[in-house]
Motif scaffolding. Structure first.
Motif, PDB file in Angstrom:
ATOM      1  N   LEU A 123       0.865  -1.343  -0.144  1.00 16.69           N
ATOM      2  CA  LEU A 123      -0.012   0.237   0.063  1.00 16.69           C
ATOM      3  C   LEU A 123       1.066   1.298   0.073  1.00 16.69           C
ATOM      4  CD1 LEU A 123      -2.961   1.199   0.685  1.00 16.69           C
ATOM      5  CD2 LEU A 123      -2.260   0.871   2.764  1.00 16.69           C
ATOM      6  N   PHE A 124       0.690   2.022  -0.862  1.00 14.03           N
ATOM      7  CA  PHE A 124       1.460   3.422  -0.859  1.00 14.03           C
ATOM      8  C   PHE A 124       0.668   4.552  -1.120  1.00 14.03           C
ATOM      9  CE2 PHE A 124       1.768   4.193  -5.336  1.00 14.03           C
ATOM     10  CZ  PHE A 124       1.766   2.730  -5.999  1.00 14.03           C
ATOM     11  N   TYR A 166       2.387  -8.589  -6.781  1.00 13.99           N
ATOM     12  CA  TYR A 166       1.620  -8.028  -8.163  1.00 13.99           C
ATOM     13  C   TYR A 166       0.327  -7.358  -7.832  1.00 13.99           C
ATOM     14  CZ  TYR A 166       4.974 -10.476 -10.951  1.00 13.99           C
ATOM     15  OH  TYR A 166       6.016 -10.976 -11.643  1.00 13.99           O
ATOM     16  N   LEU A 167       0.202  -6.755  -6.492  1.00 15.05           N
ATOM     17  CA  LEU A 167      -0.986  -6.176  -6.100  1.00 15.05           C
ATOM     18  C   LEU A 167      -0.634  -4.788  -5.103  1.00 15.05           C
ATOM     19  CD1 LEU A 167      -3.949  -5.597  -5.998  1.00 15.05           C
ATOM     20  CD2 LEU A 167      -3.977  -7.122  -3.942  1.00 15.05           C
ATOM     21  N   TYR A 168      -0.834  -3.654  -5.965  1.00 13.30           N
ATOM     22  CA  TYR A 168      -0.713  -2.392  -5.269  1.00 13.30           C
ATOM     23  C   TYR A 168      -1.781  -1.663  -5.020  1.00 13.30           C
ATOM     24  CZ  TYR A 168       3.867  -3.892  -6.519  1.00 13.30           C
ATOM     25  OH  TYR A 168       5.101  -4.742  -6.649  1.00 13.30           O
ATOM     26  N   LEU A 169      -1.989  -1.297  -3.739  1.00 10.42           N
ATOM     27  CA  LEU A 169      -3.197  -0.578  -3.129  1.00 10.42           C
ATOM     28  C   LEU A 169      -2.709   1.047  -2.960  1.00 10.42           C
ATOM     29  CD1 LEU A 169      -4.510  -3.237  -3.058  1.00 10.42           C
ATOM     30  CD2 LEU A 169      -5.154  -2.535  -0.875  1.00 10.42           C
ATOM     31  N   MET A 170      -3.508   2.048  -3.219  1.00 13.88           N
ATOM     32  CA  MET A 170      -3.053   3.136  -2.918  1.00 13.88           C
ATOM     33  C   MET A 170      -4.114   4.228  -2.047  1.00 13.88           C
ATOM     34  SD  MET A 170      -2.093   4.197  -6.844  1.00 13.88           S
ATOM     35  CE  MET A 170      -3.314   3.286  -7.737  1.00 13.88           C
ATOM     36  N   THR A 171      -3.415   4.815  -1.189  1.00  7.74           N
ATOM     37  CA  THR A 171      -4.317   5.673  -0.495  1.00  7.74           C
ATOM     38  C   THR A 171      -3.729   7.158  -0.312  1.00  7.74           C
ATOM     39  OG1 THR A 171      -5.307   5.717   1.599  1.00  7.74           O
ATOM     40  CG2 THR A 171      -3.284   4.587   1.583  1.00  7.74           C
ATOM     41  N   GLY A 172      -4.027   7.844   0.996  1.00  3.43           N
ATOM     42  CA  GLY A 172      -3.346   9.255   0.834  1.00  3.43           C
ATOM     43  C   GLY A 172      -3.711   9.715   2.143  1.00  3.43           C
ATOM     44  N   GLY A 173      -4.137  11.315   1.988  1.00  2.00           N
ATOM     45  CA  GLY A 173      -4.395  11.999   0.736  1.00  2.00           C
ATOM     46  C   GLY A 173      -5.168  11.457  -0.435  1.00  2.00           C
ATOM     47  N   GLU A 174      -5.674  11.884  -1.282  1.00  4.88           N
ATOM     48  CA  GLU A 174      -6.693  11.340  -2.322  1.00  4.88           C
ATOM     49  C   GLU A 174      -5.784  11.024  -3.406  1.00  4.88           C
ATOM     50  OE1 GLU A 174      -9.479  10.660  -2.969  1.00  4.88           O
ATOM     51  OE2 GLU A 174      -9.066  10.113  -4.995  1.00  4.88           O
ATOM     52  N   PHE A 194      -3.904  -2.686  -9.558  1.00  4.52           N
ATOM     53  CA  PHE A 194      -3.778  -1.655  -8.664  1.00  4.52           C
ATOM     54  C   PHE A 194      -5.291  -1.227  -8.039  1.00  4.52           C
ATOM     55  CE2 PHE A 194      -0.599  -1.208 -11.739  1.00  4.52           C
ATOM     56  CZ  PHE A 194       0.596  -0.555 -11.066  1.00  4.52           C
ATOM     57  N   ALA A 195      -5.161  -0.979  -6.849  1.00  7.01           N
ATOM     58  CA  ALA A 195      -6.580  -0.304  -6.212  1.00  7.01           C
ATOM     59  C   ALA A 195      -6.290   0.864  -5.638  1.00  7.01           C
ATOM     60  CB  ALA A 195      -7.035  -1.463  -5.425  1.00  7.01           C
ATOM     61  N   ALA A 196      -7.305   2.133  -5.754  1.00  9.05           N
ATOM     62  CA  ALA A 196      -7.217   3.048  -4.947  1.00  9.05           C
ATOM     63  C   ALA A 196      -8.327   3.393  -3.982  1.00  9.05           C
ATOM     64  CB  ALA A 196      -7.209   4.299  -6.051  1.00  9.05           C
ATOM     65  N   PHE A 197      -7.891   3.660  -2.909  1.00 10.72           N
ATOM     66  CA  PHE A 197      -9.001   4.047  -1.833  1.00 10.72           C
ATOM     67  C   PHE A 197      -9.155   5.553  -2.230  1.00 10.72           C
ATOM     68  CE2 PHE A 197      -7.039   0.334   0.089  1.00 10.72           C
ATOM     69  CZ  PHE A 197      -8.184  -0.259   0.668  1.00 10.72           C
ATOM     70  N   SER A 198     -10.275   5.969  -2.495  1.00  9.81           N
ATOM     71  CA  SER A 198     -10.711   7.294  -3.215  1.00  9.81           C
ATOM     72  C   SER A 198     -12.054   7.927  -2.423  1.00  9.81           C
ATOM     73  CB  SER A 198     -10.940   7.331  -4.503  1.00  9.81           C
ATOM     74  OG  SER A 198     -11.393   8.507  -5.004  1.00  9.81           O
ATOM     75  N   ASN A 199     -11.863   9.038  -2.305  1.00 10.61           N
ATOM     76  CA  ASN A 199     -12.958   9.972  -1.740  1.00 10.61           C
ATOM     77  C   ASN A 199     -14.214  10.283  -2.907  1.00 10.61           C
ATOM     78  OD1 ASN A 199     -12.480  12.467  -3.244  1.00 10.61           O
ATOM     79  ND2 ASN A 199     -11.318  13.049  -1.657  1.00 10.61           N
TER      80      ASN A 199
END
Ligand code: SF4
Length: 484
Positions: A123-124, A166-174, A194-199
């Protein structure tokens, strides 16, 4: 030579899976026995997982696939039918073949080779910038000015793949503040998912169309119940933005899910029948429920669920996943589902977090680190002192309803941070491990007897695989496990 051979073998294997997937997707609308394709995929999984796929498990899957009324296969049929074929293909190839099958085999080998945790996903945070200001958000504590460059993100993925990730999740920030670079990363790493946690607020038609074309990213949209409970914490207008994003993703055939933080204030709203029916109607297929964590100086400890609320959550989520519920939505509870993943998954055991300053932290909620992507490789990060303390300490509790070294076993995080000399990573509002853990002490004490009562009243599945050190398995008191 060996690596050239490996490359050729990988390419040939991926091509064979691609042919299988193409056949399945071509026939998906009109082929009455499309489930035969699922069974072929199960046979392939057997090849990778070996003994973990026992003949009785294979037989159970075969029986389920042959039952036209089987809830889970109907659910898979529905997902494939509603999803853009390009997207469905990349999901099966990258998440299914690369991450679940080939990647899992590689990470298991590398755990032995490097004597440290090797994760299944990373997760980055592409950025700490966010256009919203939600009450109690742990992410806001990093400040809003940091970014991982495209080269940093590319380094994470390139080095991760060498280890089998082989799986990358992204959060933040947006994360969608950086959508240009994220699309570039998806294009460059066509074998990753890839997967993004998004607002939701930055998802538009142009982005959804591009994601459908590339096919290798899904979304977890943040939502917390009704318009009232949602906007009370996340701000006016946010609920409407999520509804709009869901409509856009559904229209473009992009698979998406939800990310829901449950608190003492919203637990009923985020688990009501009406809420699940809404998610189903809007096209969300899966969702992560995250127990509220008191990380950071902005935290509001009164939002921590009570023991009764947490016990209710456990029962409710398992009911929704059961055959009786009939809801076409698959929820996962990050804090209560420890049993299915062997307890705490952090510190690289199954995942870890790299924040927007590049610091590698064992978990998105644990803001301490000894290592940074600007100075270290992904493998070096996994071998850094705090990560090795996780490796040595896991499982932190053999009752997997008490998995966390912070929330349910706060003394352990205090000790690991001190022993490893890890520094805190909240730039704008530094918080010591003592300050953080103090907020969990009462919670841990109150939850412990309830967790023990529930755990001891259940029969637990004997895991076929746990990536703890062998000594740990032998020398830790095991709970009453039965093969069920
Ligand atoms: S550190 Fe706590 S919250 Fe993070 S994965 Fe482990 S158990 Fe879960």
């Amino acid at each position: 030579m060996a690596s050239t051979l490996g490359y050729v073998k990988h390419a040939a294997e991926r091509k064979a899976v691609e042919v299988l997937v193409d056949g399945m997707l071509k026939n998906v609308k009109n082929c009455s026995d499309k489930r035969q394709f699922y069974l072929k995929i199960v046979s392939m999984a057997q090849k990778f997982y070996g003994k973990a796929f026992t003949p009785d498990k294979v037989e159970a899957v075969r029986k389920a696939a042959e039952d036209p009324e089987n809830r889970w296969f109907k659910f898979i049929d529905e997902i494939i039918e509603e999803t853009d074929p390009r997207f469905a293909k990349m999901t099966l190839l990258n998440l299914g073949y690369e991450a679940f099958l080939r990647g899992t085999k590689m990470i298991r080998e590398n755990r032995v080779k490097y004597k440290c945790n090797i994760p299944w996903l990373i997760l980055f945070d592409p950025t700490s910038a966010c256009n919203m200001h939600c009450e109690g958000c742990w992410s806001g504590t990093y400040g809003h000015k940091n970014n991982l460059s495209f080269e940093d993100m590319d380094k994470i993925v390139t080095e991760g793949k060498e280890l089998g990730v082989y799986l990358y999740l992204m959060t933040g920030g947006e994360p969608m503040v950086r959508k240009k670079d994220i699309l570039k990363l998806m294009e460059k790493h066509r074998d990753c998912y890839f997967a993004a946690f998004s607002n939701s607020t930055l998802i538009d038609d142009a982005l959804a169309a591009e994601v459908a074309r590339l096919g290798n990213m899904t979304f977890f949209l943040s939502i917390e119940g009704t318009p009232d409970t949602n906007d009370a914490r996340r701000g006016d207008g946010h609920y409407a933005a999520v509804m709009k994003a869901m409509d856009i993703l559904k229209k473009h055939g992009v698979l998406f899910g939800t990310s829901i933080c449950y608190t003492s204030a919203n637990i009923e709203a985020v688990t009501s029948d009406d809420f699940f029916r809404l998610l189903e109607e809007k096209g969300a297929k899966f969702g992560f429920y995250f127990h509220y964590m008191p990380t950071g100086r902005n935290a509001v400890p009164s939002l921590l669920p009570t023991p009764e609320q947490r016990a209710y959550m456990l029962e409710r989520i398992r009911y929704v996943r059961s055959a009786e519920s009939g809801i076409s939505f698959y929820p996962m509870d990050f804090q209560n589902d420890g049993e299915f993943v062997g307890g705490c998954i952090a510190g690289g055991r199954n995942y870890f977090h790299i924040n927007s300053s590049g610091d590698a932290e064992p978990c998105v909620f644990i803001h301490y680190s000894n290592t940074n992507i600007h100075e270290n490789s992904v493998l070096e990060m996994l071998q850094s002192p705090l990560f090795m303390a996780y490796h040595e300490g896991q499982p932190f509790n053999r009752n997997h309803l008490r998995p966390c070294p912070m929330l349910e076993n706060p003394q352990l995080l205090r000790e690991m941070v001190e022993k490893s000399g890890a520094h805190q990573t909240n730039e704008e509002a530094p918080e010591s491990a003592e300050e953080l853990c103090e907020k969990c002490d009462d919670y841990a004490k109150e939850w412990a007897p309830v967790a023990e009562r529930i755990w001891n009243s259940q029969i637990h599945r004997m895991p076929t695989y746990e990536n703890y050190t062998p000594e740990k398995v032998l020398h830790t008191d095991r709970p009453v496990f039965e093969n069920v």
